[in-house]
Scaffold this motif. Sequence first.
Motif, mmCIF file in Angstrom:
data_model
loop_
_atom_site.group_PDB
_atom_site.id
_atom_site.type_symbol
_atom_site.label_atom_id
_atom_site.label_comp_id
_atom_site.label_asym_id
_atom_site.label_seq_id
_atom_site.Cartn_x
_atom_site.Cartn_y
_atom_site.Cartn_z
ATOM 1 N N THR A 3 0.873 -1.193 0.110
ATOM 2 C CA THR A 3 0.207 0.014 -0.021
ATOM 3 C C THR A 3 0.812 1.230 -0.017
ATOM 4 O OG1 THR A 3 -0.094 0.153 2.271
ATOM 5 C CG2 THR A 3 -1.751 -1.170 1.264
ATOM 6 N N ARG A 4 0.292 2.545 -0.302
ATOM 7 C CA ARG A 4 0.985 3.614 -0.331
ATOM 8 C C ARG A 4 1.307 3.822 1.094
ATOM 9 N NH1 ARG A 4 -0.241 7.504 -4.598
ATOM 10 N NH2 ARG A 4 0.393 9.036 -3.340
ATOM 11 N N GLN A 5 0.449 3.845 2.118
ATOM 12 C CA GLN A 5 0.880 3.706 3.643
ATOM 13 C C GLN A 5 2.111 3.140 3.969
ATOM 14 O OE1 GLN A 5 -2.228 2.687 6.193
ATOM 15 N NE2 GLN A 5 -1.090 3.298 8.148
ATOM 16 N N ALA A 6 2.309 1.844 3.491
ATOM 17 C CA ALA A 6 3.368 1.180 3.845
ATOM 18 C C ALA A 6 4.694 1.759 3.444
ATOM 19 C CB ALA A 6 3.276 -0.197 3.421
ATOM 20 N N ILE A 7 4.727 2.481 2.189
ATOM 21 C CA ILE A 7 5.810 3.052 1.638
ATOM 22 C C ILE A 7 6.143 4.492 2.378
ATOM 23 C CG2 ILE A 7 6.764 4.262 -0.338
ATOM 24 C CD1 ILE A 7 5.667 2.005 -1.972
ATOM 25 N N ASP A 8 4.944 5.154 2.400
ATOM 26 C CA ASP A 8 5.166 6.537 3.211
ATOM 27 C C ASP A 8 5.363 6.512 4.728
ATOM 28 O OD1 ASP A 8 4.259 7.983 1.125
ATOM 29 O OD2 ASP A 8 2.013 7.844 1.549
ATOM 30 N N SER A 9 5.193 5.513 5.383
ATOM 31 C CA SER A 9 5.580 5.160 6.676
ATOM 32 C C SER A 9 6.839 4.548 7.111
ATOM 33 C CB SER A 9 4.477 4.117 7.369
ATOM 34 O OG SER A 9 4.629 3.011 7.095
ATOM 35 N N GLY A 10 7.423 4.155 5.771
ATOM 36 C CA GLY A 10 8.897 3.419 5.867
ATOM 37 C C GLY A 10 8.716 1.985 6.160
ATOM 38 N N GLU A 11 7.581 1.193 6.540
ATOM 39 C CA GLU A 11 7.322 0.293 6.754
ATOM 40 C C GLU A 11 8.014 -0.843 5.595
ATOM 41 O OE1 GLU A 11 3.972 -3.344 7.304
ATOM 42 O OE2 GLU A 11 3.425 -1.135 7.283
ATOM 43 N N TYR A 12 7.975 -0.307 4.508
ATOM 44 C CA TYR A 12 8.299 -1.168 3.260
ATOM 45 C C TYR A 12 9.696 -1.474 3.372
ATOM 46 C CZ TYR A 12 8.960 -2.636 -1.609
ATOM 47 O OH TYR A 12 9.377 -3.111 -2.658
ATOM 48 N N LEU A 13 10.300 -0.125 3.487
ATOM 49 C CA LEU A 13 12.076 -0.270 3.489
ATOM 50 C C LEU A 13 12.628 -1.144 4.528
ATOM 51 C CD1 LEU A 13 12.737 3.424 2.234
ATOM 52 C CD2 LEU A 13 13.079 1.484 0.803
ATOM 53 N N ASP A 14 11.862 -0.799 5.767
ATOM 54 C CA ASP A 14 12.188 -1.642 6.749
ATOM 55 C C ASP A 14 12.181 -3.044 6.580
ATOM 56 O OD1 ASP A 14 12.305 0.826 8.274
ATOM 57 O OD2 ASP A 14 10.475 0.446 9.287
ATOM 58 N N HIS A 15 11.320 -3.525 5.816
ATOM 59 C CA HIS A 15 11.344 -5.079 5.670
ATOM 60 C C HIS A 15 12.622 -5.445 5.191
ATOM 61 C CE1 HIS A 15 9.889 -8.869 4.561
ATOM 62 N NE2 HIS A 15 9.778 -8.670 3.363
ATOM 63 N N PHE A 16 13.357 -4.612 4.540
ATOM 64 C CA PHE A 16 14.575 -4.729 3.607
ATOM 65 C C PHE A 16 15.790 -4.918 4.595
ATOM 66 C CE2 PHE A 16 11.439 -4.152 0.141
ATOM 67 C CZ PHE A 16 11.399 -5.445 -0.257
ATOM 68 N N ASP A 17 15.750 -4.268 5.696
ATOM 69 C CA ASP A 17 16.873 -3.776 6.529
ATOM 70 C C ASP A 17 17.932 -4.938 6.635
ATOM 71 O OD1 ASP A 17 16.299 -1.254 6.669
ATOM 72 O OD2 ASP A 17 15.568 -1.088 8.706
ATOM 73 N N SER A 18 17.701 -5.992 6.705
ATOM 74 C CA SER A 18 18.533 -7.059 6.921
ATOM 75 C C SER A 18 19.374 -7.388 5.816
ATOM 76 C CB SER A 18 17.915 -8.237 7.505
ATOM 77 O OG SER A 18 16.977 -8.860 6.372
ATOM 78 N N LEU A 19 19.269 -6.821 4.464
ATOM 79 C CA LEU A 19 20.104 -7.335 3.393
ATOM 80 C C LEU A 19 21.123 -6.356 3.107
ATOM 81 C CD1 LEU A 19 16.779 -7.825 0.785
ATOM 82 C CD2 LEU A 19 18.093 -9.472 2.229
ATOM 83 N N PRO A 20 22.151 -6.924 2.755
ATOM 84 C CA PRO A 20 23.419 -6.390 2.347
ATOM 85 C C PRO A 20 22.896 -5.408 0.991
ATOM 86 C CG PRO A 20 23.760 -8.373 1.675
ATOM 87 C CD PRO A 20 22.359 -8.317 2.470
ATOM 88 N N ASN A 21 23.816 -4.368 0.957
ATOM 89 C CA ASN A 21 23.629 -3.378 -0.255
ATOM 90 C C ASN A 21 22.542 -2.892 -0.538
ATOM 91 O OD1 ASN A 21 26.504 -3.968 -0.562
ATOM 92 N ND2 ASN A 21 25.886 -6.094 -1.669
ATOM 93 N N LEU A 22 21.520 -2.626 0.453
ATOM 94 C CA LEU A 22 20.375 -2.058 0.598
ATOM 95 C C LEU A 22 20.637 -0.576 -0.002
ATOM 96 C CD1 LEU A 22 17.267 -2.668 0.872
ATOM 97 C CD2 LEU A 22 17.585 -1.550 3.042
ATOM 98 N N TRP A 23 19.643 -0.200 -1.221
ATOM 99 C CA TRP A 23 19.675 0.864 -1.617
ATOM 100 C C TRP A 23 19.227 2.095 -0.624
ATOM 101 C CZ3 TRP A 23 19.420 2.736 -7.361
ATOM 102 C CH2 TRP A 23 20.332 2.058 -7.986
ATOM 103 N N THR A 24 20.088 3.204 -0.490
ATOM 104 C CA THR A 24 19.473 4.270 0.461
ATOM 105 C C THR A 24 18.483 5.311 -0.280
ATOM 106 O OG1 THR A 24 21.110 5.625 -0.227
ATOM 107 C CG2 THR A 24 21.493 4.089 1.566
ATOM 108 N N LYS A 25 17.645 5.948 0.657
ATOM 109 C CA LYS A 25 16.843 6.982 -0.093
ATOM 110 C C LYS A 25 17.469 7.771 -0.929
ATOM 111 C CE LYS A 25 12.700 7.149 2.561
ATOM 112 N NZ LYS A 25 11.529 8.135 3.296
#
Length: 220
Positions: A3-25
């Motif tokens: 959802t838009r809310q998941a992206i706006d809140s940062g929840e979507y990006l948080d889901h990938f935090d454990s991965l290496p080489n994650l793209w920053t904002k």
Amino acid sequence: MLTRQAIDSGEYLDHFDSLPNLWTKDRIESSLAETMRSRPTGTDDVWIFAYGSLMWNPMVHFDRKQVATLHGWHRSFCLRMDIGRASPEMPGRMLALESGGHAHGVALKLARATMEQELGLIWIREMVLGSYQPTWASVTLDNVTETHAIAFVANTSRDQYAADSCVSTVAPLVARASGKFGSNAEYLFKLHAALKEYGLQDSYIDELAGEIQRISPCRA
């Protein structure tokens, strides 16, 4: 469903935090700016070519939607995936575009008044792992108008890229993979249904759906 809310809140990006080489904002925003700087001369409107989940869950606001044909690219489950609709224990495949052929899908025209905001959402959604290369590609709309649209094609220089995307290789992976966002097979069957809904066909997707139904009927 994303959802838009998941992206706006940062929840979507948080889901990938454990991965290496994650793209920053910052890196995601830089990619967007670079893409817009390379906008083809004479391209007044900004269209996004939807060929996967953007077909049934565009999530963004748009001004107009038209069935379209993308030239020079074809669908391919060529990106390795162990998060989202997969896990390290049950890796799957993510859909992208590879060079050659064509792909039928849906073109979404962004409204100029909200274009910046909508592009920002799309870039976070698509570029968090850096698996895609945003590309201006030639499309023909269903009213025969020819223009350019942004298509997210496979970044073949990334570790996620897998050259072997044939049905016999991909089907067993997609059939069993599952993660926080649902199953890999669910994604495939939603795509298959969306193509039918728009009166479109992709022989690769048809064959892959048929093979998964054969080897794992419970996923159908």
